[in-house]
Design a protein around this motif. Structure first.
Motif, PDB file in Angstrom:
ATOM      1  N   TYR A  29      -6.099   1.075   3.280  1.00 38.97           N
ATOM      2  CA  TYR A  29      -5.995   2.338   2.571  1.00 38.97           C
ATOM      3  C   TYR A  29      -7.385   2.946   2.334  1.00 38.97           C
TER       4      TYR A  29
ATOM      5  N   ALA B  47       0.817  -1.211   0.000  1.00 35.71           N
ATOM      6  CA  ALA B  47       0.000   0.000   0.000  1.00 35.71           C
ATOM      7  C   ALA B  47       0.848   1.257   0.000  1.00 35.71           C
TER       8      ALA B  47
ATOM      9  N   PHE C  55       0.283   5.229   7.878  1.00 36.44           N
ATOM     10  CA  PHE C  55      -0.075   5.459   6.484  1.00 36.44           C
ATOM     11  C   PHE C  55       0.318   6.866   6.042  1.00 36.44           C
TER      12      PHE C  55
ATOM     13  N   ARG D   9      -8.996   4.418   5.446  1.00 34.95           N
ATOM     14  CA  ARG D   9      -8.048   5.268   6.177  1.00 34.95           C
ATOM     15  C   ARG D   9      -8.722   6.323   7.058  1.00 34.95           C
TER      16      ARG D   9
END
Length: 85
Positions: free
Chosen positions: A53, A14, A67, A56
């Motif tokens: 993702y 990711a 992230f 998020r």
């Protein structure tokens, strides 16, 4: 252990970083979120990374910081960078 490995690989995919760039602390920060938000994707590491993702906005602050550190979105990235400097 298989879940942690899948999550670590998912984070790697990711974030498009090199394999040595993530830490066990970063994996630990996102494991609860992976279990809570993406349990249907486990053990497929790519699906876990994609799921985290896409989720998020629902991530814990700790996982969101991981992230943000790698994908650079918004104020979380600025805080993450400030904390590491």
């Amino acid at each position: 252990m298989r879940i942690v490995a899948a999550l670590a690989f998912g984070l790697l995919l990711a974030s498009s970083i090199t394999a040595s760039a993530y830490t066990q602390d970063e994996v630990n920060a996102c494991t609860p979120d992976a279990m809570r938000l993406c349990s249907a994707a486990i053990p497929d590491a790519h699906r876990v990374g994609d799921c985290l993702y896409h989720a998020r906005r629902q991530l814990s602050p700790q996982c969101a910081a991981v992230f943000a550190r790698y994908i650079g979105h918004g104020p979380q990235r600025r805080r993450a960078v400030a904390e590491t400097n």
